[in-house]
Design an enzyme around this catalytic site. Sequence first.
Site, PDB file in Angstrom:
ATOM      1  N   HIS A 102       0.781  -1.241   0.000  1.00 27.69           N
ATOM      2  CA  HIS A 102       0.000   0.000   0.000  1.00 27.69           C
ATOM      3  C   HIS A 102       0.809   1.286   0.000  1.00 27.69           C
ATOM      4  CE1 HIS A 102       0.607  -0.124   4.365  1.00 27.69           C
ATOM      5  NE2 HIS A 102       0.356   1.168   4.326  1.00 27.69           N
ATOM      6  N   GLU A 104       4.480   5.494  -2.742  1.00 25.52           N
ATOM      7  CA  GLU A 104       4.791   6.750  -2.048  1.00 25.52           C
ATOM      8  C   GLU A 104       6.188   6.749  -1.428  1.00 25.52           C
ATOM      9  OE1 GLU A 104       1.078   8.821  -0.051  1.00 25.52           O
ATOM     10  OE2 GLU A 104       1.288   6.729   0.590  1.00 25.52           O
ATOM     11  N   ASP A 105       6.610   5.606  -0.908  1.00 21.23           N
ATOM     12  CA  ASP A 105       7.825   5.561  -0.090  1.00 21.23           C
ATOM     13  C   ASP A 105       9.071   5.050  -0.799  1.00 21.23           C
ATOM     14  OD1 ASP A 105       6.163   6.432   1.890  1.00 21.23           O
ATOM     15  OD2 ASP A 105       6.090   4.541   2.980  1.00 21.23           O
ATOM     16  N   ASP A 115      -4.087  -0.236   8.058  1.00 24.55           N
ATOM     17  CA  ASP A 115      -2.873   0.569   8.173  1.00 24.55           C
ATOM     18  C   ASP A 115      -2.953   1.485   9.391  1.00 24.55           C
ATOM     19  OD1 ASP A 115      -0.346   1.723   7.336  1.00 24.55           O
ATOM     20  OD2 ASP A 115      -1.506   3.420   6.582  1.00 24.55           O
TER      21      ASP A 115
END
Length: 136
Positions: A61, A65-66, A128
């Site tokens: 997930h 982004e990371d 999350d």
Amino acid sequence: MLKEKEIIDRVISYNPNADTSMISRAYGVCLKSHAGQLRESGEVLIQLKLDVPSIVAGLLHDIVEDTQYSMDQLTEEFGEDIAQLVDGVTKISKIQFKNYEEKQAENFRKMIISMAEDIRVVLIKLADRLHNMRTL
């Protein structure tokens, strides 16, 4: 943190016909991209007995982004369904707010919209958040 075999064994326990090869691939991508730091939100999704795409999206997930992993790579390797789940979770996370009340109201609005599209997005995001609260 659950190991790959533990995740697969738990999924097989409630879904004996599950194609777990995608879980193995997602686990490998997470290990490589996050230098061994997997999130436990995948465990929450397993406890909810969700389908393989939900578990894979839970593992992946935050990868776009990371890390340097792109949405195109995600779509190519894991398919449109998982890419849409990951994208939905990412969109919920991106909006900035002026104050706490505005943030809470917008979070509820986004979750309701996400539920209309795919309830699994909301379940992944809630898993999350639960993991985040447990690690505080």
